[in-house]
Design an enzyme around this catalytic site. Structure first.
Site, PDB file in Angstrom:
ATOM      1  N   ASP A  14       3.673   6.499  -9.291  1.00 24.80           N
ATOM      2  CA  ASP A  14       3.833   6.824  -8.083  1.00 24.80           C
ATOM      3  C   ASP A  14       3.239   8.548  -7.945  1.00 24.80           C
ATOM      4  O   ASP A  14       2.983   9.236  -9.072  1.00 24.80           O
ATOM      5  CB  ASP A  14       5.039   6.674  -7.467  1.00 24.80           C
ATOM      6  CG  ASP A  14       5.271   6.569  -5.751  1.00 24.80           C
ATOM      7  OD1 ASP A  14       4.368   6.732  -5.336  1.00 24.80           O
ATOM      8  OD2 ASP A  14       6.249   6.008  -5.548  1.00 24.80           O
TER       9      ASP A  14
HETATM   10  C1  BGC Z   1       5.003   6.271  -2.271  1.00 23.13           C
HETATM   11  C2  BGC Z   1       4.228   5.103  -2.586  1.00 23.13           C
HETATM   12  C3  BGC Z   1       2.705   5.118  -2.105  1.00 23.13           C
HETATM   13  C4  BGC Z   1       2.190   6.458  -2.786  1.00 23.13           C
HETATM   14  C5  BGC Z   1       0.555   6.628  -2.466  1.00 23.13           C
HETATM   15  C6  BGC Z   1       4.139   7.578  -2.444  1.00 23.13           C
HETATM   16  O1  BGC Z   1       4.919   8.521  -1.900  1.00 23.13           O
HETATM   17  O2  BGC Z   1       6.235   6.153  -2.972  1.00 23.13           O
HETATM   18  O3  BGC Z   1       4.896   3.759  -1.936  1.00 23.13           O
HETATM   19  O4  BGC Z   1       2.024   4.018  -2.551  1.00 23.13           O
HETATM   20  O5  BGC Z   1       2.809   7.417  -2.194  1.00 23.13           O
HETATM   21  O6  BGC Z   1       0.485   6.757  -1.154  1.00 23.13           O
END
Ligand code: BGC
Length: 752
Positions: free
Chosen positions: A276
């Site tokens: 993430d």
């Molecule tokens: C979120 C994810 C997301 C990623 C990319 C993160 O802050 O937890 O769900 O896919 O950002 O944008």
């Protein structure tokens, strides 16, 4: 960039680099790659849309130096421009893969995922994902970070909005439907890669606070939380994402047991695993690594293939390999998985496959919006309809009151890409179109929140024209004045889009006070009140349930919000949504879910307080609205529950049938739900578990028999040794319109 130019470019490049030749293989490409180039493939940088504090400095130089394998959060022309650098200016010309959170729509915004789940309509969910993928793919996007498979039992957690609710089985069916929608057969330029996230258990933070600690037994994890991720893996999702949270005191970003043993060895995931956002850096904050190098080493060794924007791999991994801290085979394996993803997506053959600017004008088309309208109407859950206040008869004078009735961009919900050209339809617009502007009067009445600064901080959209310059007393008087002249009041209240979603946990989940206060005054007028709740989570509606005539849960429904709500309020569409999360009566009941254990001192759902029994002194155990619940105009009657046999052998499939009767004058879309209870196990089992459902249309005045299959292989669970077992014994079978025990027909059988 024009299509012809892109096509010519890609053909030339493919020929030069040999990617178009039949004998092109990942092996031959990898044989030419240096260690640094392989690590480059494991590095994802962020484009110009940021969802965290890391920014995109020096992105072009890093791409041309072969240090980047993927970009997230770029779209359109910037995708084409960055791709051109990758294929023309790097030594090997390996294309980038561009990812974006296409969570519930692109130019056409669909309802938030929790709302879509409430439709229980897998076909429409797949269709919505197909449309979203199609629109995004025209703008350069080859990879979406969907589905979110996190089971959530705590509506304080803002990201409950992004998932399918509290049930593992239903969550799995929906996750698979999403994967099918986005990926298709991966044979069209509109098919994009899906991503199973957030692996794992991200939906179970203590106290409902985002990013907070998760702790549970492995047994609970296997039995209650992993199913939806597993279903998405089985549906063929090409990628997965590790989660921010810790589990067993280790951040998932470096949790080898979870990322290797559970995800790959047990679930069989063979795709590419990305972290993430900047999560490798967060290992430092968790206190599980002293510096970025140690964090990167731990992540790589745990099985992470791609580092999302932390730049830990790109800055430290080569040294770590040379120092023997990470085996080069691990880098090879990760690089291969990234290249395989690109190959499956067809990027080697045509790096610009996902840039089709000439098709962009089709985004947000009437056809796509029709899917959003259908999905929207199917997502709405009718919670209360006292004295049949709904549907609204034509010709009635309607007072539309509430701050959410005319805030268009708030309708897109917590994580749709902001549409460029198509603003969502508001409730006010929808009702005016359906009932005639002359019959629909509007007054805002109050603000969403009490505090202008807080509201501005929370809401990105349409900050102007919110009436902060008007004294609140005046707003309220205007609303009461139109309310008193009306036949019915439609109150549009709840949450702004950004009051749910990431980083948007709330401790008090009632309708914010200025709105609730106004609602009380509207009720006091004595006029019938229909409350339309717009929200990203279940709210506490105890007062509302007692005092308001009709409650329509409209979530955040996207581009066609106002039209979809008008479809339901007018009766053009008979509401068919059913909750996929329990609605608590008060925050103190959380976590609350239908598939709980019985305990050694069980209490009836509505049993009043008695000492030494598992219940509260001040509230019953039952939620206000249970999992599976939702009303339609008219009610289907259930009878004649029959099992094909009272005995079954492990491996058998039982047939469960039930008779439905619709005595009403409207067709009803009914979701027949099948629950079981394993009466005695080697470990304790939940009081109910959903094991199947079927959605059917029961025509007005008709009867029908519905059959559901109960596969005994689905009756198993992970035992104390974490082995999946199907144990013989007696099973209750319960069928009905919701998980509410009072609504279920019962039978039982013995598994021999
Ligand atoms: C979120 C994810 C997301 C990623 C990319 C993160 O802050 O937890 O769900 O896919 O950002 O944008």
């Amino acid at each position: 960039m024009k299509k012809t130019l892109l096509t010519t470019l890609s053909l030339c490049l493919a020929m030069v680099s040999g990617f178009a030749q039949e004998n092109f293989s990942i092996d031959s490409l990898m044989a030419k790659m240096t260690l640094e180039e392989k690590i480059g493939q494991m590095n994802q940088l962020v484009g110009n849309i940021l969802t965290g504090s890391i920014s995109n400095s020096g992105i072009k130089a890093k791409i041309s130096a072969g240090q980047v394998g993927s970009i997230l959060n770029a779209r359109g022309e910037s995708v084409a421009a960055l791709q051109k650098i990758a294929v023309e200016q790097t030594r090997l010309g390996i294309p980038l893969v561009f990812g974006l959170d296409v969570i519930h729509g692109y130019e056409t915004c669909f309802p938030i995922p929790l709302a879509m789940a409430s439709s229980w309509n897998l076909e429409t969910i797949t269709e919505a994902c197909q449309v979203a993928g199609q629109e995004a793919s025209r703008d350069g996007i080859a990879w979406t970070f969907t589905p979110m498979c996190d089971i959530a039992r705590d509506p304080r957690w803002g990201r409950i909005a992004e998932g399918a609710g509290e049930d593992p089985y239903l969550g799995g069916e929906i996750a698979a439907a999403q994967v099918r929608g986005f990926q298709g057969n991966l044979d069209k330029p509109t098919d994009i890669a899906a991503c199973v996230k957030h692996f794992a258990l991200y939906g179970a933070p203590q106290a409902g606070r985002d990013y907070y600690t998760v702790d549970m037994s492995r047994q609970q994890m296997f039995n209650e939380y992993l199913w939806p991720y597993h279903a998405a893996v089985k549906a063929g999702a090409l990628t997965a994402m590790s989660s921010f949270n810790e589990f067993e005191s280790l951040p998932l970003t470096c949790h080898k047991y979870m990322l290797q043993t559970v995800l790959r060895d047990i679930m069989g995931f063979q795709g590419m695993l990305v972290t993430d956002y900047a999560a490798i850096r967060e290992i430092l904050q968790h206190g599980a690594a002293a510096d970025l190098k140690e964090a990167s080493v731990r992540s790589a060794n745990a099985g992470v293939d791609m580092d999302m924007v932390a730049e830990g791999f790109s800055t430290t991994l080569a040294d770590a390999v040379r120092e023997g801290l990470v085996d080069e085979a691990i880098v090879d394996r990760a690089c291969r998985r990234v290249l395989e993803l690109k190959k499956k997506l067809g990027l080697f053959e045509n790096p610009y496959k996902y840039n089709r600017p000439e098709e962009l004008e089709l985004n947000g088309s009437a056809q796509n919006r029709a899917v959003a309208r259908k999905m929207g109407a199917q997502s709405i859950v009718l919670l209360k309809n006292e004295s049949e206040v709904l549907p609204l008869a034509p010709g009635k004078k309607i007072a539309v009151v509430g701050p959410l009735a005319d805030l268009s961009m708030e309708m897109i919900g917590c994580w749709a890409v902001r549409p460029q050209n198509h603003r969502p339809v508001t409730l006010l617009q929808g009702l005016q179109q359906r009932f005639g502007a002359e019959n629909v009067k509007f007054a805002r009445g109050c603000h969403v929140l009490e505090n202008e600064a807080l509201e501005n901080q929370i809401s990105f959209h349409d900050r102007k024209d919110r009436g902060w310059d008007i004294p609140s007393d005046k707003l309220r008087k205007e609303a009461l004045s139109i309310a008193k002249k009306s036949d019915v009041i439609v109150a549009a209240m709840g949450e702004l889009a950004e009051m749910s979603g990431e980083g948007s946990s709330r401790a008090d989940i009632t309708i914010p006070e200025p709105q609730r206060g106004l609602l009380k005054e509207l009720v006091a007028t004595g006029k019938p009140v229909v409350l339309v709740v717009m929200s990203g989570r279940p709210l506490i509606l105890d007062w509302e349930d007692e005092n308001v005539d009709g409650i329509v849960y409209a979530w955040h429904l996207g581009s066609e919000a106002g039209n979809a709500i008008a479809d339901v309020l007018s009766g053009d569409v008979n509401p068919s949504g059913r909750l996929t999360v329990s609605f608590p009566r008060c925050v103190g009941q959380i976590p609350i879910h239908y598939n709980h254990k019985n305990t050694g001192r069980p209490a009836g759902d509505f049993q009043p307080y008695k000492k030494y029994i598992s219940l509260y002194q001040d509230v019953v155990n039952a939620p206000l609205y249970p999992f599976g619940y939702g009303l339609s105009y008219g009610k289907v009657e259930y009878s004649d529950l029959k099992l094909s046999s009272a005995k079954a052998a492990v491996g058998d499939k039982l047939s469960v049938s039930v008779k439905l009767k619709n005595p009403s004058e409207r067709d009803i879309t009914e979701t027949v739900q099948l629950y079981i209870r394993d009466k005695v196990g080697s470990i304790t089992r939940p009081v109910k578990e959903l094991k199947g459902f079927r959605q059917v249309c029961v025509k007005a005045g008709s009867e029908m028999t519905v059959e559901l299959e109960l596969d005994s292989a689905k009756l198993g669970f992970y035992n104390s040794e974490l082995q999946y077992v199907v144990e013989p014994g007696e099973f209750d079978v319960m069928v009905g319109p919701s998980s509410d025990s009072r609504s279920l027909l019962r039978s039982s059988f013995v598994l021999e």
